[in-house]
Design a protein around this motif. Structure first.
Motif, PDB file in Angstrom:
ATOM      1  N   THR A 220       0.832  -1.205   0.000  1.00 15.24           N
ATOM      2  CA  THR A 220       0.000   0.000   0.000  1.00 15.24           C
ATOM      3  C   THR A 220       0.863   1.250   0.000  1.00 15.24           C
ATOM      4  O   THR A 220       0.556   2.230  -0.695  1.00 15.24           O
ATOM      5  CB  THR A 220      -0.931  -0.006   1.222  1.00 15.24           C
ATOM      6  OG1 THR A 220      -1.639  -1.241   1.271  1.00 15.24           O
ATOM      7  CG2 THR A 220      -1.932   1.127   1.146  1.00 15.24           C
ATOM      8  N   LEU A 221       1.941   1.253   0.774  1.00 16.38           N
ATOM      9  CA  LEU A 221       2.843   2.403   0.794  1.00 16.38           C
ATOM     10  C   LEU A 221       3.464   2.647  -0.581  1.00 16.38           C
ATOM     11  O   LEU A 221       3.620   3.804  -1.004  1.00 16.38           O
ATOM     12  CB  LEU A 221       3.945   2.183   1.828  1.00 16.38           C
ATOM     13  CG  LEU A 221       3.645   2.560   3.274  1.00 16.38           C
ATOM     14  CD1 LEU A 221       4.786   2.140   4.178  1.00 16.38           C
ATOM     15  CD2 LEU A 221       3.400   4.059   3.404  1.00 16.38           C
ATOM     16  N   PHE A 222       3.808   1.578  -1.270  1.00 19.49           N
ATOM     17  CA  PHE A 222       4.393   1.719  -2.595  1.00 19.49           C
ATOM     18  C   PHE A 222       3.400   2.346  -3.567  1.00 19.49           C
ATOM     19  O   PHE A 222       3.739   3.279  -4.313  1.00 19.49           O
ATOM     20  CB  PHE A 222       4.838   0.345  -3.103  1.00 19.49           C
ATOM     21  CG  PHE A 222       5.374   0.366  -4.507  1.00 19.49           C
ATOM     22  CD1 PHE A 222       6.587   0.972  -4.793  1.00 19.49           C
ATOM     23  CD2 PHE A 222       4.662  -0.208  -5.532  1.00 19.49           C
ATOM     24  CE1 PHE A 222       7.082   0.991  -6.077  1.00 19.49           C
ATOM     25  CE2 PHE A 222       5.152  -0.191  -6.829  1.00 19.49           C
ATOM     26  CZ  PHE A 222       6.359   0.405  -7.108  1.00 19.49           C
ATOM     27  N   LEU A 223       2.163   1.866  -3.550  1.00 16.81           N
ATOM     28  CA  LEU A 223       1.132   2.424  -4.427  1.00 16.81           C
ATOM     29  C   LEU A 223       0.853   3.883  -4.085  1.00 16.81           C
ATOM     30  O   LEU A 223       0.801   4.749  -4.971  1.00 16.81           O
ATOM     31  CB  LEU A 223      -0.148   1.600  -4.310  1.00 16.81           C
ATOM     32  CG  LEU A 223      -1.389   2.177  -4.999  1.00 16.81           C
ATOM     33  CD1 LEU A 223      -1.181   2.252  -6.507  1.00 16.81           C
ATOM     34  CD2 LEU A 223      -2.625   1.358  -4.664  1.00 16.81           C
ATOM     35  N   LEU A 292      13.452   0.722  -8.301  1.00 18.17           N
ATOM     36  CA  LEU A 292      14.184   0.903  -7.051  1.00 18.17           C
ATOM     37  C   LEU A 292      13.427   0.372  -5.842  1.00 18.17           C
ATOM     38  O   LEU A 292      14.027  -0.201  -4.928  1.00 18.17           O
ATOM     39  CB  LEU A 292      14.507   2.385  -6.840  1.00 18.17           C
ATOM     40  CG  LEU A 292      15.462   3.024  -7.853  1.00 18.17           C
ATOM     41  CD1 LEU A 292      15.578   4.513  -7.597  1.00 18.17           C
ATOM     42  CD2 LEU A 292      16.830   2.359  -7.792  1.00 18.17           C
ATOM     43  N   LEU A 293      12.115   0.569  -5.819  1.00 14.72           N
ATOM     44  CA  LEU A 293      11.334   0.236  -4.630  1.00 14.72           C
ATOM     45  C   LEU A 293      10.452  -0.992  -4.803  1.00 14.72           C
ATOM     46  O   LEU A 293      10.072  -1.615  -3.820  1.00 14.72           O
ATOM     47  CB  LEU A 293      10.449   1.432  -4.236  1.00 14.72           C
ATOM     48  CG  LEU A 293      11.191   2.740  -3.944  1.00 14.72           C
ATOM     49  CD1 LEU A 293      10.194   3.849  -3.649  1.00 14.72           C
ATOM     50  CD2 LEU A 293      12.157   2.571  -2.783  1.00 14.72           C
ATOM     51  N   GLY A 294      10.114  -1.307  -6.044  1.00 11.06           N
ATOM     52  CA  GLY A 294       9.197  -2.436  -6.260  1.00 11.06           C
ATOM     53  C   GLY A 294       9.745  -3.754  -5.755  1.00 11.06           C
ATOM     54  O   GLY A 294       9.000  -4.621  -5.285  1.00 11.06           O
ATOM     55  N   ARG A 295      11.060  -3.917  -5.794  1.00 16.61           N
ATOM     56  CA  ARG A 295      11.655  -5.177  -5.345  1.00 16.61           C
ATOM     57  C   ARG A 295      11.660  -5.313  -3.833  1.00 16.61           C
ATOM     58  O   ARG A 295      11.861  -6.403  -3.303  1.00 16.61           O
ATOM     59  CB  ARG A 295      13.085  -5.276  -5.877  1.00 16.61           C
ATOM     60  CG  ARG A 295      13.185  -5.385  -7.398  1.00 16.61           C
ATOM     61  CD  ARG A 295      14.621  -5.304  -7.881  1.00 16.61           C
ATOM     62  NE  ARG A 295      15.208  -3.994  -7.590  1.00 16.61           N
ATOM     63  CZ  ARG A 295      16.462  -3.674  -7.884  1.00 16.61           C
ATOM     64  NH1 ARG A 295      17.246  -4.579  -8.454  1.00 16.61           N
ATOM     65  NH2 ARG A 295      16.923  -2.475  -7.619  1.00 16.61           N
ATOM     66  N   LYS A 296      11.482  -4.181  -3.119  1.00 17.16           N
ATOM     67  CA  LYS A 296      11.489  -4.214  -1.669  1.00 17.16           C
ATOM     68  C   LYS A 296      10.101  -4.364  -1.063  1.00 17.16           C
ATOM     69  O   LYS A 296       9.951  -4.342   0.149  1.00 17.16           O
ATOM     70  CB  LYS A 296      12.148  -2.934  -1.136  1.00 17.16           C
ATOM     71  CG  LYS A 296      13.589  -2.759  -1.606  1.00 17.16           C
ATOM     72  CD  LYS A 296      14.198  -1.487  -1.047  1.00 17.16           C
ATOM     73  CE  LYS A 296      15.629  -1.308  -1.541  1.00 17.16           C
ATOM     74  NZ  LYS A 296      16.251  -0.058  -1.018  1.00 17.16           N
ATOM     75  N   VAL A 297       9.103  -4.479  -1.917  1.00 16.68           N
ATOM     76  CA  VAL A 297       7.736  -4.612  -1.428  1.00 16.68           C
ATOM     77  C   VAL A 297       7.483  -6.061  -1.049  1.00 16.68           C
ATOM     78  O   VAL A 297       7.833  -6.984  -1.784  1.00 16.68           O
ATOM     79  CB  VAL A 297       6.737  -4.159  -2.506  1.00 16.68           C
ATOM     80  CG1 VAL A 297       5.310  -4.419  -2.057  1.00 16.68           C
ATOM     81  CG2 VAL A 297       6.933  -2.682  -2.804  1.00 16.68           C
ATOM     82  N   HIS A 298       6.870  -6.247   0.137  1.00 16.34           N
ATOM     83  CA  HIS A 298       6.570  -7.595   0.630  1.00 16.34           C
ATOM     84  C   HIS A 298       5.094  -7.883   0.389  1.00 16.34           C
ATOM     85  O   HIS A 298       4.223  -7.339   1.071  1.00 16.34           O
ATOM     86  CB  HIS A 298       6.883  -7.709   2.134  1.00 16.34           C
ATOM     87  CG  HIS A 298       8.315  -7.451   2.456  1.00 16.34           C
ATOM     88  ND1 HIS A 298       9.256  -8.465   2.421  1.00 16.34           N
ATOM     89  CD2 HIS A 298       8.984  -6.329   2.785  1.00 16.34           C
ATOM     90  CE1 HIS A 298      10.445  -7.967   2.738  1.00 16.34           C
ATOM     91  NE2 HIS A 298      10.308  -6.663   2.961  1.00 16.34           N
ATOM     92  N   TYR A 299       4.836  -8.722  -0.618  1.00 14.56           N
ATOM     93  CA  TYR A 299       3.447  -9.098  -0.916  1.00 14.56           C
ATOM     94  C   TYR A 299       3.122 -10.371  -0.147  1.00 14.56           C
ATOM     95  O   TYR A 299       3.877 -11.346  -0.143  1.00 14.56           O
ATOM     96  CB  TYR A 299       3.245  -9.329  -2.400  1.00 14.56           C
ATOM     97  CG  TYR A 299       3.372  -8.067  -3.218  1.00 14.56           C
ATOM     98  CD1 TYR A 299       2.311  -7.176  -3.328  1.00 14.56           C
ATOM     99  CD2 TYR A 299       4.570  -7.758  -3.879  1.00 14.56           C
ATOM    100  CE1 TYR A 299       2.434  -6.008  -4.071  1.00 14.56           C
ATOM    101  CE2 TYR A 299       4.697  -6.585  -4.621  1.00 14.56           C
ATOM    102  CZ  TYR A 299       3.620  -5.739  -4.711  1.00 14.56           C
ATOM    103  OH  TYR A 299       3.744  -4.589  -5.434  1.00 14.56           O
ATOM    104  N   ALA A 300       1.945 -10.347   0.521  1.00 25.79           N
ATOM    105  CA  ALA A 300       1.553 -11.499   1.329  1.00 25.79           C
ATOM    106  C   ALA A 300       1.191 -12.672   0.429  1.00 25.79           C
ATOM    107  O   ALA A 300       0.670 -12.495  -0.650  1.00 25.79           O
ATOM    108  CB  ALA A 300       0.387 -11.137   2.220  1.00 25.79           C
TER     109      ALA A 300
END
Length: 300
Positions: A220-223, A292-300
């Motif tokens: 959610t923070l990424f979006l 840069l940031l998409g790879r650090k997102v933790h999807y459940a």
């Protein structure tokens, strides 16, 4: 198996054809108000015309070369970047704090949620007029508050040094409600069992927040971060109503430069090329955020 699959495919195609008449009005409006203006802007950016909007002649990439060779363009691009760097972190921080405040139910939480949402519901013109009164150099409440503390009044909107940061605060305030709504929804999707298990294991509030809540909230923070950055790069209404790009062009961001060239300098093809360059910048920044940031997102 193949026969059953082909029947399912035929049923799917039949359902799509049946839904097509209901979708045609929406597709028509999308083409009329979204696709056609973009195509017209591309066509205009490749031509030259006189001040009366007539006598168009093919120019190729000359308008783009002229836009990129103008110092005013690069000054506006730098101001746009500064503006986004001020708005995005402030809006994300305030939105996250607001979401944490109204995340869990307690007496009066509905009132706070309503107050936060009002910043989104208020039209830009109304909010700009209210902020103009609040920041007025003589009778504004902001300077009255400073005077009550024994501090000198500040030229919030008439100083080249303060105009852009002040507009950044106004823009962040206007977007806090929308940001808080999305982040609240993300917080409410975090399983309570995970937080309860961490509490049983002895994790404190800060540990739970940084080790559990933030990682699970990262999609959610990424979006929200992507939307906030793109919105800050295209902010126009508050700038037009409060400073009109001034003073001394200290708040003439790129989108306002496009407006000035099109409607005041009557250089519509040049403005179209600048608008398309801004569109390419938005695509580039969105791609960089994903990289840069998409790879650090933790999807459940």
């Amino acid at each position: 198996m193949a026969v059953a699959l082909s029947k399912a495919q035929r049923r799917g195609r039949r359902a799509s054809l049946e839904a097509l008449p209901f979708l045609l009005p929406a597709y028509g409006l999308f083409l009329l108000f979204m696709v056609l203006p973009v195509l017209q802007a591309i066509w205009l950016s490749l031509h030259r015309e006189n001040l009366l909007g007539r006598g168009r002649a093919w120019a190729g990439l000359a308008n783009y070369q002229e836009a990129l060779s103008r110092p005013e363009f690069w000054k506006s691009a730098l101001l746009t970047l500064k503006f986004a760097l001020m708005v995005a972190p402030l809006e994300l921080l305030l939105g996250l704090l607001a979401a944490l405040l109204v995340w869990r139910p307690y007496p009066g939480v509905a009132l706070f949620r309503t107050l936060f949402f009002l910043t989104t519901a208020v039209p830009t013109a109304v909010a700009a007029v209210a902020w103009g009164w609040f920041l007025h150099p003589v009778g504004g409440w902001a300077n009255r508050a400073l005077a009550s503390l024994g501090l000198p009044p500040q030229p919030w909107l008439t100083s080249p040094e303060l105009a852009l940061p002040t507009l950044a605060v106004v823009t962040a305030w206007a977007g806090v409600g929308f940001t808080a709504i999305l982040l609240t929804a993300g917080l409410q999707n975090i399983p309570e069992e995970v937080l309860e298990a961490a509490t049983v294991d002895g994790a404190g509030p800060l540990t739970r927040f940084f080790r559990i809540t933030l990682p699970l909230l990262s999609p959610t923070l990424f979006l929200v971060g992507l939307l906030v950055v793109l919105r800050s790069l295209t902010a126009f209404g508050q700038i037009h109503l409060l400073t009109r790009g001034g003073p001394a062009e200290s708040s003439t961001v790129l989108i306002y430069r496009v407006y000035q060239d099109a409607f005041f300098n009557f250089q519509v093809p040049l403005a179209a090329s600048e608008a398309l360059l801004l569109f390419l910048v938005l695509l580039l920044l969105a791609g960089l955020q994903f990289w840069l940031l998409g790879r650090k997102v933790h999807y459940a």
